[in-house]
Scaffold this motif. Structure first.
Motif, PDB file in Angstrom:
ATOM      1  N   LYS A   1      38.621  51.397  54.053  1.00 18.53           N
ATOM      2  CA  LYS A   1      38.867  50.017  53.625  1.00 18.53           C
ATOM      3  C   LYS A   1      40.196  50.771  52.546  1.00 18.53           C
ATOM      4  N   GLU A   2      39.441  52.361  51.328  1.00 25.32           N
ATOM      5  CA  GLU A   2      40.907  52.279  50.091  1.00 25.32           C
ATOM      6  C   GLU A   2      42.374  53.291  50.428  1.00 25.32           C
ATOM      7  N   GLU A   3      42.035  54.204  52.503  1.00 28.09           N
ATOM      8  CA  GLU A   3      43.273  54.545  52.795  1.00 28.09           C
ATOM      9  C   GLU A   3      43.990  53.630  53.257  1.00 28.09           C
ATOM     10  N   LEU A   4      43.731  52.497  53.849  1.00 30.01           N
ATOM     11  CA  LEU A   4      43.613  51.511  54.290  1.00 30.01           C
ATOM     12  C   LEU A   4      44.572  51.343  53.744  1.00 30.01           C
ATOM     13  N   ILE A   5      45.026  50.759  52.161  1.00 31.13           N
ATOM     14  CA  ILE A   5      45.567  50.063  51.522  1.00 31.13           C
ATOM     15  C   ILE A   5      46.840  50.859  50.526  1.00 31.13           C
ATOM     16  N   GLY A   6      46.190  52.402  50.701  1.00 28.67           N
ATOM     17  CA  GLY A   6      46.972  53.563  49.994  1.00 28.67           C
ATOM     18  C   GLY A   6      48.430  53.701  51.272  1.00 28.67           C
ATOM     19  N   VAL A   7      48.384  53.359  52.691  1.00 28.01           N
ATOM     20  CA  VAL A   7      48.622  53.413  53.380  1.00 28.01           C
ATOM     21  C   VAL A   7      49.687  52.005  53.524  1.00 28.01           C
ATOM     22  N   LEU A   8      49.229  51.913  53.213  1.00 31.56           N
ATOM     23  CA  LEU A   8      49.609  50.179  53.637  1.00 31.56           C
ATOM     24  C   LEU A   8      51.661  49.604  52.352  1.00 31.56           C
ATOM     25  N   ARG A   9      50.565  50.234  51.173  1.00 31.98           N
ATOM     26  CA  ARG A   9      51.655  50.421  50.207  1.00 31.98           C
ATOM     27  C   ARG A   9      53.254  51.661  50.623  1.00 31.98           C
ATOM     28  N   HIS A  10      52.583  52.141  51.695  1.00 30.84           N
ATOM     29  CA  HIS A  10      53.782  53.058  52.079  1.00 30.84           C
ATOM     30  C   HIS A  10      54.720  52.188  52.974  1.00 30.84           C
ATOM     31  N   THR A  11      54.294  51.319  53.578  1.00 36.00           N
ATOM     32  CA  THR A  11      54.923  50.432  54.637  1.00 36.00           C
ATOM     33  C   THR A  11      55.626  49.343  54.545  1.00 36.00           C
ATOM     34  N   ASP A  12      56.139  48.380  55.733  1.00 42.03           N
ATOM     35  CA  ASP A  12      56.817  47.133  55.370  1.00 42.03           C
ATOM     36  C   ASP A  12      56.433  46.754  56.778  1.00 42.03           C
ATOM     37  N   VAL A  13      55.923  47.114  57.754  1.00 40.61           N
ATOM     38  CA  VAL A  13      55.331  45.826  58.916  1.00 40.61           C
ATOM     39  C   VAL A  13      54.237  47.129  59.437  1.00 40.61           C
ATOM     40  N   ALA A  14      53.681  46.235  59.249  1.00 45.29           N
ATOM     41  CA  ALA A  14      52.037  46.472  60.064  1.00 45.29           C
ATOM     42  C   ALA A  14      50.994  45.782  60.668  1.00 45.29           C
ATOM     43  N   ILE A  15      51.480  45.957  62.028  1.00 40.39           N
ATOM     44  CA  ILE A  15      50.863  45.508  62.634  1.00 40.39           C
ATOM     45  C   ILE A  15      48.934  45.948  63.420  1.00 40.39           C
ATOM     46  N   PHE A  16      48.223  45.574  63.761  1.00 40.30           N
ATOM     47  CA  PHE A  16      46.813  45.953  63.577  1.00 40.30           C
ATOM     48  C   PHE A  16      46.797  45.495  65.208  1.00 40.30           C
ATOM     49  N   ASN A  17      45.390  46.605  65.508  1.00 42.90           N
ATOM     50  CA  ASN A  17      45.179  46.186  66.545  1.00 42.90           C
ATOM     51  C   ASN A  17      43.580  45.702  66.245  1.00 42.90           C
ATOM     52  N   GLN A  18      43.087  44.450  67.516  1.00 41.31           N
ATOM     53  CA  GLN A  18      42.030  43.292  66.358  1.00 41.31           C
ATOM     54  C   GLN A  18      40.683  44.679  65.928  1.00 41.31           C
ATOM     55  N   ALA A  19      40.432  45.875  66.789  1.00 42.00           N
ATOM     56  CA  ALA A  19      39.812  46.423  66.809  1.00 42.00           C
ATOM     57  C   ALA A  19      39.186  46.894  65.360  1.00 42.00           C
ATOM     58  N   VAL A  20      40.088  47.650  65.036  1.00 44.08           N
ATOM     59  CA  VAL A  20      40.010  48.334  62.993  1.00 44.08           C
ATOM     60  C   VAL A  20      39.640  46.774  62.179  1.00 44.08           C
ATOM     61  N   LEU A  21      40.019  45.567  62.067  1.00 41.10           N
ATOM     62  CA  LEU A  21      39.874  44.437  61.571  1.00 41.10           C
ATOM     63  C   LEU A  21      38.229  44.287  61.952  1.00 41.10           C
ATOM     64  N   GLN A  22      37.859  44.247  62.836  1.00 42.89           N
ATOM     65  CA  GLN A  22      36.162  44.338  63.221  1.00 42.89           C
ATOM     66  C   GLN A  22      35.511  44.999  62.277  1.00 42.89           C
ATOM     67  N   GLU A  23      35.814  46.401  62.800  1.00 45.92           N
ATOM     68  CA  GLU A  23      35.058  47.402  62.376  1.00 45.92           C
ATOM     69  C   GLU A  23      35.317  47.494  60.871  1.00 45.92           C
ATOM     70  N   ILE A  24      36.190  47.426  59.952  1.00 49.06           N
ATOM     71  CA  ILE A  24      36.282  47.535  58.462  1.00 49.06           C
ATOM     72  C   ILE A  24      35.957  46.374  58.130  1.00 49.06           C
ATOM     73  N   TYR A  25      36.474  45.384  58.357  1.00 46.25           N
ATOM     74  CA  TYR A  25      36.029  44.033  57.482  1.00 46.25           C
ATOM     75  C   TYR A  25      34.606  42.868  58.473  1.00 46.25           C
ATOM     76  N   GLY A  26      33.935  43.950  59.458  1.00 45.27           N
ATOM     77  CA  GLY A  26      33.707  43.088  60.097  1.00 45.27           C
ATOM     78  C   GLY A  26      34.053  42.035  60.876  1.00 45.27           C
ATOM     79  N   LEU A  27      35.075  41.241  60.594  1.00 44.41           N
ATOM     80  CA  LEU A  27      35.399  40.242  61.373  1.00 44.41           C
ATOM     81  C   LEU A  27      35.720  39.853  62.947  1.00 44.41           C
ATOM     82  N   ASP A  28      35.166  38.378  63.633  1.00 43.11           N
ATOM     83  CA  ASP A  28      35.002  38.484  64.998  1.00 43.11           C
ATOM     84  C   ASP A  28      36.240  36.647  65.491  1.00 43.11           C
TER      85      ASP A  28
END
Length: 318
Positions: free
Chosen positions: A180-207
């Motif tokens: 989670k912490e690494e992800l936020i750091g990455v997003l601060r260096h980014t303008d457009v970010a597209i996630f694969n659904q599996a990432v948000l399922q794995e990190i945040y438990g979202l189905d």
């Protein structure tokens, strides 16, 4: 209306894909194997692939001048990749080669339904320092597309891009192995970010369910606010996609089409999203266009043959 190219007219690459070009070894299986299971398969072939390479080819085919830069081995596989870039009109003038390592490859297991499992073998790490030619290419582009993957000097590349007013777009998959912490750091260096659904399922438990898509949208908006993004979204496979910017959020349902091979569909989606973003389309229009590019891709075999032209995507939408 579209964003104007910064330098060099329409012939200069407006979009640059950085790293992740490989050969896909595609094996057909009756079904995807389980743990400690052995199945028979048949070789369907070897094709050029890789997330950023597929993306660059797809952007070029949709009508936006594109380049790919990164490192390849000095082998037959690299020649196949270069020939594929040439067929798609992708600029390869800044590619580096290494003689003592094989070009990256991926094993793709494809079942009868068109679903697949992928094993990526990263044989080459990108050098920490980019060449002067690579830096110039990135600084003159409108968009740099890459990923926060191990073996890519992500922060050095993106800092250079943003210093030169080149927008940074990223693809975030499970293979990035971000906390989670690494992800936020990455997003601060980014303008457009597209996630694969599996990432948000794995990190945040979202189905995902169609009736709870706003839960995803709220998380994406939090990314937008925290990271300073201009646009973010998540791909949902056949269910479609969710896109969020500072003003609105859209769930754009997917199209029902026969699935032959889903390899590369996400790359085609991201390419079409970038094209719509550069053309400054409304968010829902971008989502429809990107979903359509992905739907066309799954109806063909392999990532290289799955890419559509702008006219083909528009005809599908009509």
């Amino acid at each position: 209306m579209s964003m104007s190219n910064k330098v060099g007219g329409t012939s200069w690459p407006r979009v640059v894909g950085y790293s992740n070009a490989n050969i896909d070894i595609i094996i057909k299986v009756e079904r995807l194997p389980g743990r400690d299971e052995k199945l028979k398969g048949s070789l369907l072939g070897k094709q050029p692939g890789g997330t950023m390479a597929n993306y660059a080819c797809a952007v070029s085919k949709l009508g936006i001048p594109a380049a790919w830069t990164g490192t390849l081995g000095n082998d037959q596989e690299a020649k196949l990749i270069l020939e594929n870039f040439q067929r798609h009109g992708v600029d390869t003038s800044t590619i580096r080669t290494v003689c003592d390592l094989p070009t990256m490859f991926a094993i793709i297991l494809l079942d009868d339904s068109g679903e697949r499992s992928i094993v990526v073998v990263p044989t080459i790490d990108e050098p920490v320092e980019l060449t002067e030619e690579q830096l110039q290419l990135i600084s003159r582009a409108d968009v740099l597309y890459t990923g926060p993957y191990k073996g890519i000097p992500f922060y050095r590349v993106t800092e250079w891009a943003r210093k030169n007013s080149t927008l940074v777009a990223i693809d975030v998959e499970l293979t990035a192995e971000l906390q989670k912490e690494e992800l936020i750091g990455v997003l601060r260096h980014t303008d457009v970010a597209i996630f694969n659904q599996a990432v948000l399922q794995e990190i945040y438990g979202l189905d995902f369910r169609a009736d709870n898509w706003r839960t995803y949208a709220e998380l994406l908006y939090e990314f937008l606010r925290t990271g300073g993004l201009k646009l973010t979204g998540v791909t949902l496979g056949h269910a479609g996609s969710i896109l969020v910017d500072a003003e609105e959020a859209w769930y754009v349902p997917g199209f029902t089409v026969p699935v032959i091979d889903s390899t590369g569909a996400g790359d085609c989606f991201n390419a079409a999203l970038t094209v719509g973003f550069l053309r400054q389309w409304p968010l829902q229009r971008i989502g429809l266009y990107a979903n359509a590019a992905g739907a066309l891709a799954v109806q063909k075999m392999g990532s290289s043959g799955a890419m559509s032209t702008d006219a083909q995507v528009e005809a599908f939408l009509r």
